[in-house]
Enzyme design. Structure first.
Site, PDB file in Angstrom:
ATOM      1  N   GLY A  30       0.798  -1.229   0.000  1.00 23.83           N
ATOM      2  CA  GLY A  30       0.000   0.000   0.000  1.00 23.83           C
ATOM      3  C   GLY A  30       0.826   1.273   0.000  1.00 23.83           C
ATOM      4  N   GLU A  33       0.921   3.596  -5.312  1.00 23.46           N
ATOM      5  CA  GLU A  33      -0.408   3.588  -5.913  1.00 23.46           C
ATOM      6  C   GLU A  33      -0.411   2.700  -7.152  1.00 23.46           C
ATOM      7  OE1 GLU A  33      -2.077   7.585  -6.239  1.00 23.46           O
ATOM      8  OE2 GLU A  33      -0.644   8.233  -4.721  1.00 23.46           O
ATOM      9  N   ASP A  44       6.065  13.962  -7.883  1.00 27.15           N
ATOM     10  CA  ASP A  44       5.629  14.340  -6.527  1.00 27.15           C
ATOM     11  C   ASP A  44       6.755  15.066  -5.784  1.00 27.15           C
ATOM     12  OD1 ASP A  44       3.829  13.800  -3.993  1.00 27.15           O
ATOM     13  OD2 ASP A  44       5.813  13.030  -3.461  1.00 27.15           O
ATOM     14  N   LYS A  48       7.074  19.113  -4.402  1.00 30.10           N
ATOM     15  CA  LYS A  48       7.436  19.466  -3.026  1.00 30.10           C
ATOM     16  C   LYS A  48       8.710  20.305  -3.002  1.00 30.10           C
ATOM     17  CE  LYS A  48       5.383  15.284  -1.027  1.00 30.10           C
ATOM     18  NZ  LYS A  48       5.672  13.846  -0.792  1.00 30.10           N
ATOM     19  N   GLY A 150       1.605   6.394   4.196  1.00 36.17           N
ATOM     20  CA  GLY A 150       0.764   5.613   5.110  1.00 36.17           C
ATOM     21  C   GLY A 150      -0.468   6.404   5.512  1.00 36.17           C
TER      22      GLY A 150
END
Lengths: 275, 275
Positions: A30, A33, A44, A48, A150
């Site tokens: 998990g 994705e 990503d 940032k 998470g």
């Protein structure tokens, strides 16, 4: 600054697995994705990096200003090479203030995998943890560390922001005020000073090192170390450079690929965080 | 949370030096003051622990509520023992929320040297660096790391606070608002759950281990590991316990000192940060 890629690189480092295998494990747990592109290609992290560079240097940096390379081409052999050098491979976001040749104040912002020494504080940031490492003139080195992926940690961070906004609205203030007064120009990646770790498959015959060294010299790239090891019939040359403009290093690699004594360029990785 | 003591313990760990020698080096380098009492006896750390515990748990904790032990009794042998266990010794400030036997919510705040595993993020905080490590329910583990001593970093931190206060006054707000609504009772050190590492010089004859183990059993302290090694004519017993109330561990050590098969208690150190 991306928990998914850090998890994948940590898994590759711990088990010797390749990128595809480590990605599969991250997906099962998990951490990745279904479409992992935004993470593994560094989009990503680049977003940032643009936000943090803007806040840190009081200037405007957008994601489009960020030089971006992902981790999909990092191999198990790269990870093994890093280990042999007392290093580990991390996807780094680097925002550096500097002065260009024309004397203008600049900022270079980039995202790419790099080897860092195991003694660097960022080397111990494993699994789905993230960290921001700051080097300031007066305050020295600072690091801020926490979970980067998470459900619960993400929910906690989002809820914390919502509570802060609510508090600020009640108090009638804006706390995270953005300023862009420094107005730094973005320094292109080609001008950024970096170091390369280059691994070559070369013909095992006299004169090869001289030919290879000549290419580095033509681009004014200074070599820090050369390690030579035979790999079957051919030989392997592992070269680590001193700092040089990234464009000169890239041009060196490009010319090495064309050299008839070089059978293949096995890997090229930047080296950061050292002397 | 104290750069001076961390520098001293790092020096002892790196060179095998004793406390006095490492303190001398810290004084020469300007990390320790002429009268180092506030640092090496843990008064500075206890004051900081009281402030952070108050802010973290929204309750009132004063320096007088903090159980405090300094590093003056940490020996080169303790440091070597820690190394043999894959640990290092740090002066820890611990603020822990809990529930006592009467069901009341409590906070225990304490400062003492302790062994921590080398794999713990705090183990890599060396020299004059400091770090605050947070374990939160939802956010998980967080760490904040930076220089804890030296002229420029200290000046930078003070100036940063002054700028923040000036900004807040201009905006008409108080940002670092303190709240004490949780009103937790301070849990005495004797009730805090800790683990001990105890090193004993014992007579090298049958029945010694049984006698020693009997003392632990009487105080309901469970032993995790026992290591036995001969030291000349006598034998050395190194015992690490499971967690138990600190008072039970202290009473165990007190009774061991009186046992006729125990020639001396060579060292007692708490163990933190493990399973």
């Amino acid at each position: 600054m991306n928990g998914t890629t850090n998890f994948i690189l940590s898994a590759m480092d711990a088990t010797g697995a390749g990128f595809a295998e480590a990605l599969e494990e991250a997906t099962e747990l998990g951490y990745a994705e279904a479409d992992p592109t935004a993470d593994v290609e560094g989009f990503d992290a680049a977003a940032k990096a643009a936000i943090l560079a803007s806040l840190a240097f009081h200037t405007r940096v957008t994601a489009a200003d960020v030089h971006r390379e992902g981790i999909t081409e990092v191999t198990a052999a790269d990870v093994a090479s890093a280990k042999a050098m007392g290093c580990t491979i991390k996807l780094l976001c680097i925002a550096a203030r500097g002065v260009d040749e024309a004397g203008r104040e600049t900022v270079n912002v980039r995202v790419h995998p790099a080897m860092i020494p195991l003694t660097h504080p960022l080397a111990s940031v494993g699994d789905a943890f993230n960290a921001v490492f700051v080097e300031a003139d007066a305050a020295g080195q600072l690091m801020f560390y926490g979970r980067g992926a998470g459900g619960a940690p993400t929910a906690s961070a989002v809820l914390g922001d919502v509570v802060a906004v609510a508090r600020n609205r009640l108090a009638g203030v804006h706390s995270a005020s953005e300023s862009a007064y420094a107005d730094l120009s973005v320094r292109p990646m080609g001008e950024a000073l970096t170091r390369y770790h280059i691994s070559l498959d070369v013909a095992d015959r006299p004169g090869v090192l001289a030919a290879v060294a000549g290419v580095f010299a033509r681009h004014e790239v200074s070599i820090a170390t050369v390690r030579q090891g035979p790999t079957g019939g051919d030989a392997e040359l592992v070269i680590v450079t001193h700092v040089a403009p990234d464009a000169a290093l890239a041009a060196t690699v490009h010319e090495l690929r064309g050299l008839d004594t070089v059978r293949s360029v096995r890997s090229v990785l930047r080296v950061e965080g050292g002397a």
